[in-house]
Design a protein around this motif. Structure first.
Motif, PDB file in Angstrom:
ATOM      1  N   THR A 265       0.860  -1.185   0.000  1.00  0.00           N
ATOM      2  CA  THR A 265       0.000   0.000   0.000  1.00  0.00           C
ATOM      3  C   THR A 265       0.895   1.232   0.000  1.00  0.00           C
ATOM      4  OG1 THR A 265      -1.756  -1.149   1.188  1.00  0.00           O
ATOM      5  CG2 THR A 265      -1.829   1.254   1.198  1.00  0.00           C
ATOM      6  N   SER A 266       0.928   1.937  -1.127  1.00  0.00           N
ATOM      7  CA  SER A 266       1.792   3.115  -1.255  1.00  0.00           C
ATOM      8  C   SER A 266       1.130   4.364  -0.692  1.00  0.00           C
ATOM      9  CB  SER A 266       2.136   3.335  -2.733  1.00  0.00           C
ATOM     10  OG  SER A 266       2.974   4.455  -2.888  1.00  0.00           O
ATOM     11  N   LEU A 267      -0.200   4.426  -0.834  1.00  0.00           N
ATOM     12  CA  LEU A 267      -0.967   5.556  -0.308  1.00  0.00           C
ATOM     13  C   LEU A 267      -2.184   4.984   0.408  1.00  0.00           C
ATOM     14  CD1 LEU A 267      -0.059   8.486  -0.777  1.00  0.00           C
ATOM     15  CD2 LEU A 267      -1.906   8.716  -2.421  1.00  0.00           C
ATOM     16  N   ASP A 268      -2.428   5.472   1.639  1.00  0.00           N
ATOM     17  CA  ASP A 268      -3.405   4.805   2.499  1.00  0.00           C
ATOM     18  C   ASP A 268      -4.445   5.791   3.027  1.00  0.00           C
ATOM     19  OD1 ASP A 268      -4.686   2.986   4.083  1.00  0.00           O
ATOM     20  OD2 ASP A 268      -3.041   2.698   5.505  1.00  0.00           O
ATOM     21  N   ARG A 269      -5.592   5.847   2.361  1.00  0.00           N
ATOM     22  CA  ARG A 269      -6.773   6.616   2.808  1.00  0.00           C
ATOM     23  C   ARG A 269      -6.443   8.088   3.099  1.00  0.00           C
ATOM     24  NH1 ARG A 269      -8.302   2.664   7.544  1.00  0.00           N
ATOM     25  NH2 ARG A 269      -6.029   2.481   7.476  1.00  0.00           N
ATOM     26  N   VAL A 270      -5.933   8.753   2.108  1.00  0.00           N
ATOM     27  CA  VAL A 270      -5.529  10.156   2.263  1.00  0.00           C
ATOM     28  C   VAL A 270      -6.707  11.089   1.969  1.00  0.00           C
ATOM     29  CG1 VAL A 270      -4.081  12.000   1.314  1.00  0.00           C
ATOM     30  CG2 VAL A 270      -3.095   9.755   1.782  1.00  0.00           C
ATOM     31  N   ASP A 271      -7.000  11.966   2.925  1.00  0.00           N
ATOM     32  CA  ASP A 271      -7.998  13.018   2.756  1.00  0.00           C
ATOM     33  C   ASP A 271      -7.258  14.355   2.653  1.00  0.00           C
ATOM     34  OD1 ASP A 271      -9.992  11.116   3.077  1.00  0.00           O
ATOM     35  OD2 ASP A 271     -10.201  11.518   5.221  1.00  0.00           O
ATOM     36  N   MET A 272      -7.575  15.128   1.628  1.00  0.00           N
ATOM     37  CA  MET A 272      -6.871  16.388   1.423  1.00  0.00           C
ATOM     38  C   MET A 272      -7.749  17.357   0.637  1.00  0.00           C
ATOM     39  SD  MET A 272      -3.225  16.981  -0.559  1.00  0.00           S
ATOM     40  CE  MET A 272      -3.866  16.692  -2.206  1.00  0.00           C
ATOM     41  N   GLN A 273      -7.648  18.627   0.973  1.00  0.00           N
ATOM     42  CA  GLN A 273      -8.301  19.675   0.188  1.00  0.00           C
ATOM     43  C   GLN A 273      -7.272  20.757  -0.153  1.00  0.00           C
ATOM     44  OE1 GLN A 273     -11.590  21.216   2.497  1.00  0.00           O
ATOM     45  NE2 GLN A 273     -13.000  19.661   1.738  1.00  0.00           N
ATOM     46  N   VAL A 274      -7.351  21.254  -1.374  1.00  0.00           N
ATOM     47  CA  VAL A 274      -6.486  22.365  -1.795  1.00  0.00           C
ATOM     48  C   VAL A 274      -7.373  23.448  -2.389  1.00  0.00           C
ATOM     49  CG1 VAL A 274      -4.587  23.092  -3.293  1.00  0.00           C
ATOM     50  CG2 VAL A 274      -4.540  20.816  -2.246  1.00  0.00           C
ATOM     51  N   ARG A 275      -7.185  24.668  -1.918  1.00  0.00           N
ATOM     52  CA  ARG A 275      -8.001  25.786  -2.374  1.00  0.00           C
ATOM     53  C   ARG A 275      -7.350  26.515  -3.537  1.00  0.00           C
ATOM     54  NH1 ARG A 275     -11.931  25.918   1.155  1.00  0.00           N
ATOM     55  NH2 ARG A 275     -11.563  25.187   3.274  1.00  0.00           N
ATOM     56  N   LYS A 276      -8.154  27.212  -4.281  1.00  0.00           N
ATOM     57  CA  LYS A 276      -7.668  27.961  -5.437  1.00  0.00           C
ATOM     58  C   LYS A 276      -6.590  28.961  -5.010  1.00  0.00           C
ATOM     59  CE  LYS A 276      -9.315  30.769  -9.298  1.00  0.00           C
ATOM     60  NZ  LYS A 276     -10.489  31.396  -9.929  1.00  0.00           N
TER      61      LYS A 276
END
Length: 222
Positions: A19-30
């Motif tokens: 598992t290289s990436l595990d349940r990632v939550d992310m937000q990026v704004r303008k």
């Protein structure tokens, strides 16, 4: 409230049993500049490949500009990369027998918008107006990276994704490239930057630290 241009929910990527990436939550704004940091093997490059639609997640959602990318066909994902994203890599990926101008125009070709004046202006923008006729072998590492940045900017992308853009550069060229990123940020572009360099990350608005594929910390850079 500023517009969210990019969001992941439970983003997961597996390669076989790893598992290289595990349940990632992310937000990026303008207009936000986000640096993604972490040790080798933490999932940074995997994350960038998913955000750039070069790869698809095993699980979870990736929403780009309001569109759930999991529903897109490969052809539509290519269109997303072409229209919304500018990609800058640590390795320059320049065609050795093409001039700086032609390398930038090659990107235009994929955008179906061949215009040598626009390509020349993009090179002027990154301080290479005097080097447009030079081959990559005639350019320094810093100049080659600036050609890559000009190439990434040619479609006026709203989002710039960069993987260790100063990793192969000496201190002087690193500063030139850093200044370019600061200028792009001032212009209102959204920047997501994968880096090992804490000095580079200091210029971002926010730093996301990954460890073993998970978000270890997500905080203001200042």
């Amino acid at each position: 409230m500023e517009q969210i241009v990019l969001e992941t929910k439970g983003l997961t990527k597996r390669f076989g049993n790893v598992t290289s990436l595990d349940r990632v939550d992310m937000q990026v704004r303008k207009g936000e500049w986000v640096s993604i940091m972490g040790p080798s093997g933490s999932g940074k490059t995997t994350m960038l490949n998913l955000l750039s639609c070069l790869d698809a997640p095993s699980e979870g959602e990736y929403i780009l500009d309001g569109v759930a990318t999991a529903t897109l066909t490969e052809k539509q994902r290519v269109a997303v990369r072409r229209e919304k994203i500018g990609l800058i890599f640590q390795q320059f990926h320049l065609v050795p027998y093409l001039t700086a101008l032609e390398n930038v125009m090659l990107a235009q070709y994929y955008h179906s918008m061949i215009d040598s004046k626009d390509a020349e202006q993009a090179l002027v923008h990154v301080g290479l107006g005097h080097r447009i006729g030079h081959l990559p072998s005639q350019l320094s590492g810093g100049e080659q990276q600036r050609v890559c940045i000009a190439r990434a900017l040619i479609n006026q992308p709203a989002i710039i994704l960069a993987d260790e853009p100063t990793g192969n550069l000496d201190e002087a060229n690193e500063e030139v490239v850093l200044n370019l990123f600061q200028e792009l940020h001032r212009e209102g572009r959204t920047i997501i930057l994968v880096t090992h360099n804490p000095e580079l990350a200091e210029y971002s608005d926010r730093v996301i630290r990954l460890h073993h594929g998970r978000v270890q910390n997500d905080a203001s850079a200042h």
